[in-house]
Design a protein around this motif. Sequence first.
Motif, mmCIF file in Angstrom:
data_model
loop_
_atom_site.group_PDB
_atom_site.id
_atom_site.type_symbol
_atom_site.label_atom_id
_atom_site.label_comp_id
_atom_site.label_asym_id
_atom_site.label_seq_id
_atom_site.Cartn_x
_atom_site.Cartn_y
_atom_site.Cartn_z
ATOM 1 N N ARG A 66 -7.876 1.528 -10.746
ATOM 2 C CA ARG A 66 -8.025 0.723 -11.951
ATOM 3 C C ARG A 66 -8.304 1.584 -13.173
ATOM 4 O O ARG A 66 -7.733 1.382 -14.239
ATOM 5 C CB ARG A 66 -9.227 -0.212 -11.785
ATOM 6 C CG ARG A 66 -8.852 -1.518 -11.217
ATOM 7 C CD ARG A 66 -10.075 -2.278 -10.741
ATOM 8 N NE ARG A 66 -9.578 -3.507 -10.166
ATOM 9 C CZ ARG A 66 -9.299 -4.580 -10.898
ATOM 10 N NH1 ARG A 66 -9.543 -4.585 -12.172
ATOM 11 N NH2 ARG A 66 -8.784 -5.654 -10.350
ATOM 12 N N ARG A 80 -0.877 -6.585 -14.456
ATOM 13 C CA ARG A 80 -0.875 -7.405 -13.247
ATOM 14 C C ARG A 80 -1.985 -7.007 -12.282
ATOM 15 O O ARG A 80 -2.668 -7.852 -11.706
ATOM 16 C CB ARG A 80 0.487 -7.262 -12.566
ATOM 17 C CG ARG A 80 0.574 -7.760 -11.152
ATOM 18 C CD ARG A 80 1.189 -9.135 -11.076
ATOM 19 N NE ARG A 80 1.065 -9.695 -9.739
ATOM 20 C CZ ARG A 80 2.093 -9.965 -8.952
ATOM 21 N NH1 ARG A 80 3.302 -9.761 -9.398
ATOM 22 N NH2 ARG A 80 1.921 -10.458 -7.749
ATOM 23 N N TYR A 81 -2.193 -5.689 -12.090
ATOM 24 C CA TYR A 81 -3.095 -5.268 -11.017
ATOM 25 C C TYR A 81 -4.454 -4.795 -11.488
ATOM 26 O O TYR A 81 -5.345 -4.617 -10.682
ATOM 27 C CB TYR A 81 -2.424 -4.192 -10.159
ATOM 28 C CG TYR A 81 -1.219 -4.729 -9.471
ATOM 29 C CD1 TYR A 81 -1.363 -5.726 -8.504
ATOM 30 C CD2 TYR A 81 0.056 -4.313 -9.798
ATOM 31 C CE1 TYR A 81 -0.260 -6.275 -7.883
ATOM 32 C CE2 TYR A 81 1.168 -4.844 -9.183
ATOM 33 C CZ TYR A 81 0.999 -5.821 -8.229
ATOM 34 O OH TYR A 81 2.096 -6.372 -7.616
ATOM 35 N N VAL A 99 1.624 -11.961 -4.438
ATOM 36 C CA VAL A 99 0.373 -11.280 -4.134
ATOM 37 C C VAL A 99 0.254 -11.041 -2.641
ATOM 38 O O VAL A 99 -0.206 -9.984 -2.189
ATOM 39 C CB VAL A 99 -0.814 -12.117 -4.647
ATOM 40 C CG1 VAL A 99 -2.119 -11.435 -4.295
ATOM 41 C CG2 VAL A 99 -0.702 -12.331 -6.136
ATOM 42 N N ILE A 123 1.742 -7.771 -1.438
ATOM 43 C CA ILE A 123 0.916 -6.606 -1.713
ATOM 44 C C ILE A 123 -0.249 -6.560 -0.732
ATOM 45 O O ILE A 123 -0.568 -5.511 -0.155
ATOM 46 C CB ILE A 123 0.381 -6.670 -3.167
ATOM 47 C CG1 ILE A 123 1.536 -6.746 -4.155
ATOM 48 C CG2 ILE A 123 -0.516 -5.482 -3.465
ATOM 49 C CD1 ILE A 123 2.489 -5.594 -4.081
ATOM 50 N N HIS A 151 6.803 -1.314 -4.923
ATOM 51 C CA HIS A 151 7.170 -1.735 -6.277
ATOM 52 C C HIS A 151 8.505 -1.181 -6.746
ATOM 53 O O HIS A 151 9.367 -1.929 -7.196
ATOM 54 C CB HIS A 151 6.065 -1.326 -7.259
ATOM 55 C CG HIS A 151 4.861 -2.186 -7.130
ATOM 56 N ND1 HIS A 151 3.640 -1.704 -6.752
ATOM 57 C CD2 HIS A 151 4.714 -3.505 -7.311
ATOM 58 C CE1 HIS A 151 2.775 -2.700 -6.707
ATOM 59 N NE2 HIS A 151 3.404 -3.802 -7.051
#
Lengths: 516, 342
Positions: free
Chosen positions: A3, A335-336, A417, A420, A438
Amino acid sequence: MHRLSLNALVALLAIPSLIPLLAVASGWWRADADVLAHLQQHVLPGALMNSMLIAGGVVALAGAIGTGLGALIGLCEFPGRRWLSWALVLPLAFPGYVLAVAWIGLMDYTGPIASALRDVGVGWPEFRSLPGVILVLSLSLYPYVYLIAREAFASQGARAMEAARALGHAPMSALLRAALPLARPALAGALLLVAMEVLADFGTVAAFNIDTLTVAIYKAWYALFSLDSALALAGVLLLVVIALSAIETGLRGRKRFNAIGSAPARRIAVGRWATAVCCAVLIAALLIPAARLGWMAAHSDSDWPIRFAQNSLALGALAALCATCAALVFALAARYAPSPLTRSGKRLALIGYGMPGALLAVGLYVPLAAAGQWLSERSGVALAIHGSVVLLLLALMVRFCAVALAPIDSGLERIRVSLIESARGLGVGPIAMLRRVHLPLLRGGLLVGLLLVAIDVMKEMPITLMMRPFGWDTLATRVFELTQEGRWLDAALPSLLIGLVGVLPIVLLERSHARD
Amino acid sequence: MLEIDRIDIAYGTQRVVHDVSLRLAKGQVGCLLGPSGSGKTSVLRAIAGFEPLVGGEIRLNGEVLSRQGWMTAPEHRQIGMVFQDFALLPHLSVAENVAFGLHRLAPSARAARVNEMLAFVQLDAARKRFPHELSGGMQQRVALARALAPIPALLLMDEPFANLDPNLREQLSGELRELLERAKITALIVTHTQNEAFALGDVLGVMQAGRLRQWDTPYAVYHEPADADVASFIGESVWLRGVASDGEVRSVLGLLRSTRAVADGPVKVLLRPDDVVHDDASPTTARVVRRAFRGAEFLYTLALESGEQVLSLVPSHHRHAIGEAIGVRLDVEHVVCFASPD
């Protein structure tokens, strides 16, 4: 970790979009009072007025053409409707300045029509005027309105027409009272887009030799070497653009417009006059310009512009790579790693797309050149900022990142989702996820993004013109130089090549439309 | 009132409606029932004036509305239509939607009519709201009020319950029936659900593959279907083999007297689940193959000695295990049979 690094990347990529905004916004109080006074008295009134008049005129004319054609194709049935439906998009391939080369070549004082009329003693109005530029820009920009109007009318307008007619409204009344109000928000969006394009346009107005804000910025920069005036003018342009976006946002109220059903409805049969109307637009926006450019190219004695075409291709490819990578980061981060920062990354990409090229060039160049000079003085190492390819690519990335973002985003929406999560459950880490999940799934979106950006860059004029390395020309800047020198015949071939390249994304677009 | 004579409808070269004729008297509610793709919506759209005819004629109160190569524009037909998706205009409020077809009235008359219609469908309180803020049932009432406001001669409804919550359908079909009766409107409703058609219609038509197979009262369509396809489509049914001679049909469940004339020879007899009665005193027995609990009753699938299977509805206090043999007899009021060559 994952992140954090995404957030950091977004922040880094957002900086180039922010710099021009801040620089241009600060331009007003940085500028010298004399410079401002000169601008206010001699440059601004005319340039601002011309920009507004042209934008207003094109919004009205392109809006009328696009909405009318959209209603005909979306709601009516007539001979040739199917092929006209996609053919009417084709004029989008010609940027305004290409159309300008063709139409000026035909209608100007030295052109065939004016010459012939002069021989029989009839006067001919000057084509390089406000009405002329409004006509040419409208012919090149109406497809934006047409595409959106066609979609809006075909998807829900037809049903609304039937409901209105069952309640006793004649077709015209049903169109005005039911179908058109439903399409209004979509049309408002399209008209805003057209207004933005007109305000950002540089090549067309330059060919018509009309001073608008973008031309004024360019002249302040090149002819007067006054960076402060350029910045101040860019500030005015920014205000106009912001005001426009605010109006569009404010127009949406509590009403919802997408709620009506879309069950199939039958199109209204109309006569051959509809075919004639569509063909007339097509002839003016596509056939005459293409034929005229072809004729001009054949009568020009200049060589094939191979070197310029190579430069265009190289610049397009490099800029496409930069913009698509940045778009991928923005899309994945939003998105993530959703956070205010990552969400604003996507917004900034869109703002970059809304910034006129001339504004962006000035806003990016002035602060970075100052920073470069400051660094050289401190370190003693010479940094060549002006004419650096890096700076040019940076500006193009800011401008066209949003173009790549759209197809990547829609590809990303299709990755659920659960997919993933299941990959994670199978022990796939973040980097492997990108490589193994991806990239393969987003391949289509990435390719479309690359192609669209590359083509937009090849058609782009002001950024390339103002930031290119000295003496290094692309097809687009070559067209500018030739038209400034009045060499219309020689400008035809590079113009035609740009138009041909522009056909590619349209074929792509209409094919995917037909598949839906 | 509404007269449809032998109409044909085509999309391009594909003919979707063949030779359909029907009549609707003033004040009657008709239902067109059929599986999707049977052409029932095309008939409705042709009456509304959205589909041209390639043959036949549509008349309303004696006036020709459509025939081959000619049609009155939809806006001149005085026919109201409620679309399957209601087609409420999302940019207009409830009151504005209801007023949409009243553009020929003076403003004061228009306002009065809107108030009247909103009161009629009990939506006065929602007049300022927008369609997307309403429940599905309320949207349907707005669409109905909007269609009825200009006082049409005929009301058309396309699948009125398709977009509504299945749990509410039964309740809403009762309400709709009541509203239509109070409005004293002649209406034609298209549906693919038999219970809705039974609940709403005075007359019922069954469409299959573009043809109208029967046009009659719901009772007659159920008990005296015109052909084997209609019988199979309406209600649960099984077929029992038999042999007819002189109007009498011999079957494993005994001798039956056919309601209609039937040619001598092998026939198949229509049996509804309520035709087969459980009776311990009956000499005929059948073995229980399947049992479905339906609350008040069981639906038994029974195998006869001949190997044929029949359905039987039995009050649920009669509980029998699978494999058990139980006594059955027939209690058939309308014996319907069709010649069966095999």
